[in-house]
Design a protein around this motif. Structure first.
Motif: not given
Lengths: 109, 114
Positions: B1, B3, B5, B24, B26-27
């Motif tokens: 991941d 993190g 972005t 975007s 973090k997952s």
């Protein structure tokens, strides 16, 4: 109005000496307070939060409602502690987090 | 991941232009907050998005607007740029129920307005 004050822009401390980064806040209710840290070339990251009453990397911070302060302390400074430190307040618990202007901590060898 | 972005890393615009910054999360995170950090200052809260809606807003004019997509990514739009909009723009992601407690920051987008 909610406000966070960090009176020192720069704090230089010798390695092994105690560290205290000052933070005062203005808020009439029960605040949520945090310390964030940004190491060189790294992202801003949460260091600790008062509600957890935790010690992270040897740092602690106690909320003093009488003095409206949330100072960050460490008994023995290490060179890797050199960074930018921001105190932050979530006054109304609404996620509108208010940051102080930050204090740059420089640990001298 | 990777993190959080953000893109682009740097941007130079002229006064009066419009700009779009992207983030975007973090997952696994569903909430995105945007901050403006002027030189020598701490981050200043712009707004927060959750479930594709603006959930909270700081003291910023309507020239600052945002959007959140179904995949939780977000955009920050600034219209009619002013010289004073020059700053580092930070995006932070979190889970809605712990946004204040556990938010992860991106590296930021440096916007310069000339």
């Amino acid at each position: 109005a909610q406000r966070v004050t960090q009176p020192e822009k720069l704090l230089s401390v010798f390695k092994g000496a105690p560290v205290e980064l000052k933070c005062n806040y203005s808020y009439s209710g029960s605040p949520e307070l945090f310390w964030y840290v940004q190491y060189s070339r790294q992202r801003l990251q949460l260091l600790l939060r008062h509600i957890s009453r935790e010690s992270i990397k040897g740092f602690t911070a106690d909320l003093n409602k009488g003095e409206t302060s949330f100072h960050l302390k460490k008994p023995f400074a290490q060179e890797e502690d050199s960074a930018m430190y921001y105190c932050a307040l979530n006054g109304n618990r609404d996620d509108k987090i208010i940051f102080g202007k930050g204090t740059r901590l420089h640990i001298l060898p | 991941d990777a993190g959080v972005t953000q893109s682009p890393t740097h941007l130079i615009k002229t006064r009066g232009q419009q700009v779009t910054l992207r983030c975007s999360p973090k997952s696994g995170h569903d909430t995105v907050s945007w901050y403006q950090q002027a030189l020598g200052q701490g981050p200043q809260f712009i707004f927060q998005y959750y479930e594709e809606e603006e959930r909270q807003r700081g003291n910023f004019p309507d020239r600052f607007s945002g959007h959140q997509f179904p995949n939780y990514s977000s955009e920050l739009n600034v219209n009619a740029l002013l010289l004073g909009d020059s700053a580092l723009y930070l995006c932070a992601s979190s889970l809605a129920w712990q946004a204040a407690y556990e938010q992860y920051f991106g590296p930021g987008t440096r916007l310069t307005v000339t």
